[in-house]
Design an enzyme around this catalytic site. Structure first.
Site: not given
Length: 423
Positions: A341, A394
């Site tokens: 993006t 994560h």
């Protein structure tokens, strides 16, 4: 009559919102001609006529939510087109309707007599079963209208189909008036506000973004890239590139190649989680975020690793054009493995992009801005610098790999010739 049904839309897409009818009641439509536009979570879909005829009835209005298989209108295939553009109702249909009305009247009179005889002393039961014609009951069921709420005009107290239609129209007017009043009524006339209903796509975007933050252990790591070498290379090659390929050489092809090179070195960034399994993707379908009037969409550049720079630029341009024209298909939006993006086109200097689930990584590009950079202990130069950000899940990507991925992107961008070998 031919039913106009909501077709199968796509995997996991079970409903949509009626955006607008493309034809009016009474219009003649050819077989295959578009009738109504539906807005789904991802794209707009047109429903076309299965047979030629006249649009005789619409059972869903703009703004209504409909599901796959729902009947939202009817086409009278027995009616023909005329030179005047209007379609008179065939005489045999009129006679048929007269007979049906006559049959309904006889049936309803009989029902009225029977119900009065059976339920005269039971007011509660009478109210729970109002007298109505079969066509009125059918339309009420389709529209979700309570017949007890309709005041019939028939002297016998019978609810007819036109009473249901009139009740629907009146309810819609009352709702529209209520919304208009809510827009106008302010707690403080010196501080006006406006209420705007969220589009289905905007609601879906909001829902998905919240889900991404709630389901993933999302973190963001940052780095900065010296764009000097890339900009010099682009300036040298852009004119010849345009002449040879018919498309401009932008920054997105370089970053796409850099991302692919980094994904090959850090494959867990090109993955997703399914239950208790990690799905490592051995392909590189790169999503490129595009801002449109209806919100952000992410069309996918398929097999980007097999495309050269010109191929990537052409595909990004093609998908962006389709996005702005609202012509993206569901296939254009599904199956990406990683997303890029670019908030820099709007002037963003720094941001934390949100994951495009179920992907586990997204790269954010930002505005190129000149900043003083230390060349050695005694010298500084103003260099065109860009902050880049990697948001990652994560749960399967450790900080070491996330930082390493971003450093690899930085190295490839700062040495653009290496993209030919590693990208």
């Amino acid at each position: 009559m031919i039913d106009i049904k909501v077709p199968e839309l796509a995997e996991s897409v079970t409903e949509g919102t009626v955006a607008k009818w493309l034809k009016n009641l009474g219009d003649f439509v050819e077989k295959g001609e578009d009738l109504v536009e539906l807005e789904t979570d991802k794209v707009n879909v047109e429903i076309s006529a299965e047979e030629a005829g006249v649009l005789a009835e619409t059972l869903a209005e703009a703004g209504d939510t409909v599901k796959v298989g729902d009947i939202i209108g009817k086409i009278d295939e027995t009616s023909k087109n005329t030179d005047q553009g209007s379609t008179p109702e065939p005489e045999d249909n009129k006679e048929k309707e007269k007979k049906e009305d006559s049959t309904e009247q006889k049936s309803d009179k009989q029902n009225f007599t029977e119900e009065n005889n059976v339920e005269r002393g039971n007011e509660k039961s009478h109210k729970s079963r109002p007298i109505a014609t079969p066509s009125a009951r059918k339309l009420a069921r389709e529209k979700g209208v309570n017949l007890n709420e309709i005041a019939p005009r028939d002297p016998l107290g019978r609810v007819r189909k036109e009473d249901v239609v009139e009740h629907q129209d009146q309810s819609k007017k009352e709702y529209d008036n209520k919304i208009e009043k809510e827009k106008q009524v302010q707690s403080d006339p010196m501080k006006p506000v406006e209420r705007i209903r969220m589009s289905r796509r905007r609601q879906t975007i909001a829902k998905r973004l919240v889900e991404a933050q709630q389901t993933a252990a999302m973190l963001t790591t940052f780095n900065e890239v010296d764009m000097t070498n890339l900009m010099e290379l682009r300036n040298r090659r852009k004119d010849k590139f345009l002449n040879d390929n018919g498309v401009k050489l932008g920054f997105m092809s370089f970053f796409t190649k850099a991302v692919i090179g980094a994904l090959k070195k850090y494959p867990y960034v090109n993955a997703e989680i399914q239950n208790d399994e990690i799905i490592l993707k051995k392909f590189y379908d790169i999503g490129v975020a595009v801002s449109t009037e209806d919100g952000l969409v992410v069309p996918v550049v398929r097999d980007a690793d097999r495309l050269d720079f010109a191929g990537i630029e052409k595909e990004i341009g093609r998908l962006a054009e389709k996005a702005h024209e609202k012509k993206l298909s569901l296939h254009d939006l599904q199956g990406g493995s990683f997303t890029i993006t670019n908030g820099g086109v709007f002037g963003s200097l720094w941001s934390t992009p949100i994951l495009n689930s179920p992907q586990v990584g997204i790269l954010g590009m930002h505005k190129i801005q000149k900043r003083p950079v230390a060349i050695d202990d005694e010298h500084f130069e103003n260099r065109p610098m860009m902050y880049i950000a990697l948001s990652y899940d994560h749960r399967i990507i450790d900080g070491k790999d996330a930082v390493g991925f971003l450093v690899k992107v930085k190295e490839l961008i700062e040495d653009p010739e290496a993209l030919l070998l590693e990208g």
